[in-house]
Write a protein that holds these residues in place. Structure first.
Motif, PDB file in Angstrom:
ATOM      1  N   GLU A 235      36.625   6.565   6.239  1.00 12.88           N
ATOM      2  CA  GLU A 235      38.044   6.436   5.929  1.00 12.88           C
ATOM      3  C   GLU A 235      38.721   7.802   5.863  1.00 12.88           C
ATOM      4  O   GLU A 235      39.877   7.956   6.284  1.00 12.88           O
ATOM      5  CB  GLU A 235      38.219   5.704   4.596  1.00 12.88           C
ATOM      6  CG  GLU A 235      37.838   4.226   4.660  1.00 12.88           C
ATOM      7  CD  GLU A 235      37.831   3.557   3.296  1.00 12.88           C
ATOM      8  OE1 GLU A 235      38.031   2.332   3.237  1.00 12.88           O
ATOM      9  OE2 GLU A 235      37.620   4.269   2.271  1.00 12.88           O
ATOM     10  N   ILE A 236      38.004   8.792   5.343  1.00 16.32           N
ATOM     11  CA  ILE A 236      38.564  10.150   5.274  1.00 16.32           C
ATOM     12  C   ILE A 236      38.766  10.714   6.677  1.00 16.32           C
ATOM     13  O   ILE A 236      39.798  11.328   6.982  1.00 16.32           O
ATOM     14  CB  ILE A 236      37.649  11.064   4.434  1.00 16.32           C
ATOM     15  CG1 ILE A 236      37.719  10.648   2.956  1.00 16.32           C
ATOM     16  CG2 ILE A 236      38.044  12.525   4.592  1.00 16.32           C
ATOM     17  CD1 ILE A 236      36.721  11.354   2.075  1.00 16.32           C
TER      18      ILE A 236
ATOM     19  N   ALA B 187      37.476   6.660  -1.348  1.00 10.27           N
ATOM     20  CA  ALA B 187      37.422   6.503   0.108  1.00 10.27           C
ATOM     21  C   ALA B 187      36.067   6.923   0.655  1.00 10.27           C
ATOM     22  O   ALA B 187      35.445   7.877   0.179  1.00 10.27           O
ATOM     23  CB  ALA B 187      38.527   7.313   0.767  1.00 10.27           C
TER      24      ALA B 187
ATOM     25  N   TYR C 251      40.544  18.097   4.174  1.00  7.58           N
ATOM     26  CA  TYR C 251      39.495  17.385   4.903  1.00  7.58           C
ATOM     27  C   TYR C 251      38.158  18.117   4.795  1.00  7.58           C
ATOM     28  O   TYR C 251      37.106  17.495   4.601  1.00  7.58           O
ATOM     29  CB  TYR C 251      39.898  17.233   6.372  1.00  7.58           C
ATOM     30  CG  TYR C 251      38.803  16.637   7.216  1.00  7.58           C
ATOM     31  CD1 TYR C 251      38.623  15.257   7.265  1.00  7.58           C
ATOM     32  CD2 TYR C 251      37.937  17.444   7.939  1.00  7.58           C
ATOM     33  CE1 TYR C 251      37.601  14.703   8.017  1.00  7.58           C
ATOM     34  CE2 TYR C 251      36.918  16.895   8.683  1.00  7.58           C
ATOM     35  CZ  TYR C 251      36.755  15.530   8.727  1.00  7.58           C
ATOM     36  OH  TYR C 251      35.737  14.989   9.456  1.00  7.58           O
TER      37      TYR C 251
ATOM     38  N   TYR D 204      43.077  14.280  -2.135  1.00  3.84           N
ATOM     39  CA  TYR D 204      43.103  12.896  -1.661  1.00  3.84           C
ATOM     40  C   TYR D 204      44.525  12.499  -1.265  1.00  3.84           C
ATOM     41  O   TYR D 204      44.749  11.791  -0.271  1.00  3.84           O
ATOM     42  CB  TYR D 204      42.577  11.952  -2.748  1.00  3.84           C
ATOM     43  CG  TYR D 204      41.099  12.121  -3.050  1.00  3.84           C
ATOM     44  CD1 TYR D 204      40.132  11.604  -2.190  1.00  3.84           C
ATOM     45  CD2 TYR D 204      40.675  12.800  -4.189  1.00  3.84           C
ATOM     46  CE1 TYR D 204      38.781  11.757  -2.463  1.00  3.84           C
ATOM     47  CE2 TYR D 204      39.326  12.965  -4.465  1.00  3.84           C
ATOM     48  CZ  TYR D 204      38.370  12.435  -3.593  1.00  3.84           C
ATOM     49  OH  TYR D 204      37.042  12.591  -3.864  1.00  3.84           O
ATOM     50  N   GLU D 205      45.495  12.953  -2.066  1.00  2.00           N
ATOM     51  CA  GLU D 205      46.890  12.617  -1.781  1.00  2.00           C
ATOM     52  C   GLU D 205      47.352  13.249  -0.466  1.00  2.00           C
ATOM     53  O   GLU D 205      48.139  12.663   0.275  1.00  2.00           O
ATOM     54  CB  GLU D 205      47.776  13.077  -2.932  1.00  2.00           C
ATOM     55  CG  GLU D 205      47.523  12.311  -4.238  1.00  2.00           C
ATOM     56  CD  GLU D 205      48.255  12.928  -5.409  1.00  2.00           C
ATOM     57  OE1 GLU D 205      49.036  13.872  -5.175  1.00  2.00           O
ATOM     58  OE2 GLU D 205      48.042  12.479  -6.545  1.00  2.00           O
TER      59      GLU D 205
ATOM     60  N   ALA E  40      41.754   9.007   8.237  1.00  2.00           N
ATOM     61  CA  ALA E  40      43.011   9.492   7.657  1.00  2.00           C
ATOM     62  C   ALA E  40      43.359  10.872   8.194  1.00  2.00           C
ATOM     63  O   ALA E  40      44.528  11.170   8.462  1.00  2.00           O
ATOM     64  CB  ALA E  40      42.893   9.522   6.136  1.00  2.00           C
ATOM     65  N   TYR E  41      42.331  11.708   8.355  1.00  7.10           N
ATOM     66  CA  TYR E  41      42.606  13.055   8.887  1.00  7.10           C
ATOM     67  C   TYR E  41      43.113  12.979  10.323  1.00  7.10           C
ATOM     68  O   TYR E  41      44.043  13.705  10.706  1.00  7.10           O
ATOM     69  CB  TYR E  41      41.356  13.929   8.828  1.00  7.10           C
ATOM     70  CG  TYR E  41      41.588  15.263   9.497  1.00  7.10           C
ATOM     71  CD1 TYR E  41      42.332  16.254   8.851  1.00  7.10           C
ATOM     72  CD2 TYR E  41      41.154  15.506  10.790  1.00  7.10           C
ATOM     73  CE1 TYR E  41      42.603  17.446   9.476  1.00  7.10           C
ATOM     74  CE2 TYR E  41      41.420  16.702  11.419  1.00  7.10           C
ATOM     75  CZ  TYR E  41      42.149  17.678  10.761  1.00  7.10           C
ATOM     76  OH  TYR E  41      42.430  18.858  11.387  1.00  7.10           O
TER      77      TYR E  41
ATOM     78  N   VAL F 254      44.490   9.047   0.981  1.00  3.92           N
ATOM     79  CA  VAL F 254      43.382   8.132   0.723  1.00  3.92           C
ATOM     80  C   VAL F 254      43.120   8.066  -0.773  1.00  3.92           C
ATOM     81  O   VAL F 254      43.558   8.926  -1.536  1.00  3.92           O
ATOM     82  CB  VAL F 254      42.097   8.581   1.456  1.00  3.92           C
ATOM     83  CG1 VAL F 254      42.296   8.554   2.953  1.00  3.92           C
ATOM     84  CG2 VAL F 254      41.677   9.978   0.994  1.00  3.92           C
ATOM     85  N   LYS F 255      42.374   7.040  -1.200  1.00  5.51           N
ATOM     86  CA  LYS F 255      41.977   6.915  -2.595  1.00  5.51           C
ATOM     87  C   LYS F 255      40.759   7.796  -2.872  1.00  5.51           C
ATOM     88  O   LYS F 255      40.034   8.180  -1.953  1.00  5.51           O
ATOM     89  CB  LYS F 255      41.670   5.463  -2.921  1.00  5.51           C
ATOM     90  CG  LYS F 255      42.866   4.523  -2.774  1.00  5.51           C
ATOM     91  CD  LYS F 255      42.475   3.086  -3.104  1.00  5.51           C
ATOM     92  CE  LYS F 255      43.670   2.150  -2.957  1.00  5.51           C
ATOM     93  NZ  LYS F 255      43.304   0.742  -3.266  1.00  5.51           N
ATOM     94  N   SER F 256      40.513   8.064  -4.145  1.00  3.64           N
ATOM     95  CA  SER F 256      39.369   8.882  -4.523  1.00  3.64           C
ATOM     96  C   SER F 256      38.043   8.190  -4.235  1.00  3.64           C
ATOM     97  O   SER F 256      36.989   8.825  -4.230  1.00  3.64           O
ATOM     98  CB  SER F 256      39.449   9.259  -6.011  1.00  3.64           C
ATOM     99  OG  SER F 256      39.468   8.095  -6.810  1.00  3.64           O
TER     100      SER F 256
END
Length: 419
Positions: A20-21, A16, A55, A7-8, A24-25, A12-14
């Motif tokens: 959202e993932i 997410a 991811y 996640y880090e 972020a990717y 993102v948060k766990s």
């Protein structure tokens, strides 16, 4: 790696969501892409792969659940791991593709992109100042013209690859930081990703079943005035070819050779000019250097400050508009016929002192009378006559390692104490 580190990696948060993932990717992959964003960063490729691996796990519900429950150890036995390479992920995301094939099961073969070819190309500062068109010949891989990339003789039919069973990909474990994080698909080495093989007797005589051959290709490289050192000139689609693949690019990296007279910093140039003692004291007007386009640059030291300027070593002047062409502004200006905008030319003067033999040719007493007087003694109660010898400033500080105290202990408290 500690639990939660995937996640880090994506930031993102766990908790997410999948959306959202994916978002972020996209952001991370664009930032760390080793070709489009970080061609000179050797660590970008590894970072890009770590982001893609994180991811792959987090976008798959089953793999993510196993990771959340057991960490990386829970993935080491398989059972997670979607299966595209980091480059495939990047291409798929930014091409607007679907992620339906990530949940498992054969996603089938996809059209891929060939690798890029990076070629260092040495240029002179004159080339970067004036611009240059370079015609060259390179050897590249092309699809075999005889068999049109099938690898077989006319009329022969390839058969399904026994290793990948026609999928063109095989499964392998992927690791991040030394720990397996599931499975990933790679191109089958037996059929090279095509899913089909050809018997030896049915192979094309020209390419011998390899589907590609080598040929010479003439390329034209356009070096524009003002291009920076280390600039990447990309010839799109001129890379090696493979069947059912988009050719990669040929990337020329400009490497500027050191120049004898000039140094470059962005659009500015610096030249070192040596002048004699008489020129420094009495002034001069002469051509002090030859510019990169062959023009002589005349400098008249008497043109400023009433002609009474005395130049010392380290004095600097600037000639505006005589530096390098400002590359990004140069093309439209040249197209419109306007003068090319340039940086500045800095001249750093160094005064040459005459050698000892020159004193034998002049009247020393008369010269002393003309020159400014010497400085007086400094006041001191005791005066020693110095015994000296010629030396080199580069030797200054060489004796630091010679001092050593046998009784000194680094572990002891060496702070000064009041007596």
């Amino acid at each position: 790696m500690e639990n939660g580190s995937l996640y880090e990696l994506l930031g993102v948060k766990s908790t997410a969501t999948t959306v959202e993932i994916k978002a972020a990717y996209r952001k991370k992959a664009m930032k760390y892409h080793p070709v489009s964003k970080n061609p000179n960063d050797p660590e970008a490729h590894a970072k890009f792969q770590e982001i893609a691996a994180a991811y792959e796990v987090l976008v798959d519900d089953q793999a993510r659940e196993m990771y959340d429950q057991y960490g990386l150890d829970g993935l080491s036995g398989g059972g997670g791991g979607p299966g595209f390479s980091p480059e495939d992920l990047f291409e798929h995301l930014f091409a607007g593709g679907s992620f339906g094939g990530f949940g498992g099961g054969g996603g089938g073969r996809r059209k891929r992109r060939g690798s890029d070819s990076t070629i260092p190309y040495e240029v002179s500062l004159q080339d970067l100042y004036q611009g240059k068109t370079v015609k060259m010949q390179i050897e590249k891989t092309v699809v075999c013209a005889t068999c049109s990339g099938s690898g077989g003789k006319p009329g022969t039919k390839p058969k399904q690859c026994s290793r990948c069973e026609g999928e063109g990909v095989i499964m392998t474990t992927r690791s991040v930081g030394g720990a397996n994080v599931g499975f990933a698909r790679i191109a089958c080495p037996q059929c090279k990703g095509s899913g089909m093989t050809i018997r030896e007797k049915d192979r094309c005589k020209k390419c011998k079943g390899e589907k590609t051959t080598k040929e010479k290709k003439r390329l034209e490289l356009q070096i524009e005035p003002g291009m920076p050192d280390e600039y990447h000139i990309v010839l799109h689609g001129e890379g090696d070819q493979e069947p059912e693949m988009t050719p990669g690019d040929v990337i020329f990296v400009l490497k500027c050779k050191e120049h004898d007279a000039f140094e470059r910093a962005g659009a500015d140039l610096l030249a070192h000019v040596r002048i004699t003692l008489s020129e420094a004291l009495l002034g001069f007007s002469r051509v002090v250097l030859t510019h990169l386009d062959g023009r002589g640059i005349r400098f008249d030291s008497r043109a400023q400050e009433g002609g009474k300027k005395i130049y010392k070593s380290g004095d600097t002047v600037v000639i505006r508009g005589e530096g390098m062409p400002i590359w990004k502004k140069d093309a439209p200006r040249r197209a419109s016929g306007a003068p090319v905008e340039k940086g500045d030319l800095f001249i750093l003067f160094e005064v040459e002192m005459p050698d000892e033999g020159w004193l034998d040719t002049v009247d020393v007493q008369a010269l002393r009378a003309m020159l400014p007087p010497g400085k007086p003694d400094l006041q001191a109660s005791i005066v020693d006559e110095a015994k000296f010898e010629p030396s080199d400033i580069a030797l200054f500080g060489d004796g630091d390692d010679a001092w050593e105290d046998d009784e000194f202990d680094e572990t002891e408290d060496t702070q000064c104490r009041n007596q």
